[in-house]
Design a protein around this motif. Structure first.
Motif, PDB file in Angstrom:
ATOM      1  N   THR A   2      24.137  -6.816  39.160  1.00 22.74           N
ATOM      2  CA  THR A   2      25.281  -6.779  38.443  1.00 22.74           C
ATOM      3  C   THR A   2      26.107  -5.569  38.645  1.00 22.74           C
ATOM      4  O   THR A   2      26.025  -4.777  39.424  1.00 22.74           O
ATOM      5  CB  THR A   2      24.934  -6.477  37.097  1.00 22.74           C
ATOM      6  N   GLN A  43      25.828  -9.715  30.397  1.00 20.09           N
ATOM      7  CA  GLN A  43      24.556  -9.653  30.827  1.00 20.09           C
ATOM      8  C   GLN A  43      23.940  -8.901  29.661  1.00 20.09           C
ATOM      9  O   GLN A  43      22.759  -9.432  29.374  1.00 20.09           O
ATOM     10  CB  GLN A  43      24.261  -8.434  31.857  1.00 20.09           C
ATOM     11  N   SER A  80      18.947 -10.260  34.317  1.00 21.62           N
ATOM     12  CA  SER A  80      20.365 -10.459  34.653  1.00 21.62           C
ATOM     13  C   SER A  80      20.758 -11.686  35.635  1.00 21.62           C
ATOM     14  O   SER A  80      19.682 -11.932  36.339  1.00 21.62           O
ATOM     15  CB  SER A  80      20.944  -9.228  35.115  1.00 21.62           C
TER      16      SER A  80
END
Length: 255
Positions: A2, A43, A80
């Motif tokens: 991420t 996320q 995630s």
């Protein structure tokens, strides 16, 4: 995986526009938003949803849970999705199909219904204060719509839970009858329903699927950084990159 906080702050420092696509000079009259990664932090919302969903479907079988996670390009330790995951921009039924391969004891219909129900009921992480941000745009006369590759039922339930559903003139999902992004059907349906010309409309997204759909419909295309893609991913495709939808009002006024 991420975007780190430092990546996001750097990317959000200054909105950027694609050098070969001038910002439109004409009046903008309507805005169509993708949902996940635009209205809701991707996320923060769907990473947690996937953790619960995979655990429930695996029924305590850790090896199966890892298989399901791998099928979705989902990282269990960080909860995630990896940047390459098709879940980020693909239609919801593709998730059901990918999981059904590894769950032969459950029907595809059963799996899909479970996922849609869970999505409709999942705790949400709004990217910005939605009611405040969207109400300000509505007060200026903009027509608002949603074009998401999630199911329409889930999208409506999620927007209602945030007291925001009434602000939209139209909410379309992949199952609303207009196709799924990157096809332009949902964008064109909004233009037709509102009677607005495509050149007066904006598509706001966090993925190239969103931008491609808007571009094919003749919309101005705005990218935001509340999804998984970075500014470097989106800038070559969008007319402008903004940190989030709260920056839309100032940008529209600058036109």
């Amino acid at each position: 995986m991420t975007l780190s906080s430092s990546d996001k702050s750097t990317a959000a420092a200054a909105p950027s526009a694609a050098s070969d696509r001038p910002v439109p000079a004409g009046p903008i009259k309507g805005i169509v938003f993708d949902k996940d990664g635009v209205l809701f932090d991707f996320q923060g919302t769907w990473g947690a949803w996937a953790h619960r969903m995979i655990g429930a479907l695996a029924e305590g079988d850790d090896a199966l849970a890892q298989t399901l996670a791998d099928a979705l390009a989902y990282d269990r330790p960080t909860r995630s999705f990896r940047p390459e995951s098709f879940v980020i921009a693909g239609p919801a039924h593709h998730i059901s199909e990918a999981l059904a391969v590894h769950l032969p004891h459950r029907s595809l219909t059963d799996i899909h219904e479970y996922l849609v129900t869970e999505a409709a009921n999942t705790p949400l992480a709004p990217a910005v204060p939605l009611r405040t941000t969207l109400s300000a745009l509505k007060a200026k006369g903009f027509r608002l719509g949603v074009a998401t590759n999630d199911a329409e039922r889930a999208a409506r339930a999620q927007l209602a839970s945030q007291d925001a559903l009434d602000l939209f003139d139209m909410v379309n999902g992949f199952d609303s009858g207009y196709g799924a992004k990157p096809d332009p059907g949902m964008c064109l349906a909004f233009a037709e329903a509102t009677g607005l010309a495509p050149e007066t409309l904006v598509m706001v997204g966090d993925s190239t699927h969103d931008i491609d759909a808007g571009r094919a419909a003749g919309f101005t295309c705005v990218a935001v950084l509340t999804g998984v893609a970075t500014e470097a991913d989106l800038a070559p495709h969008a007319d402008i990159v903004l940190p989030d939808i709260a920056a839309l009002e100032d940008w529209l006024e600058s036109l």
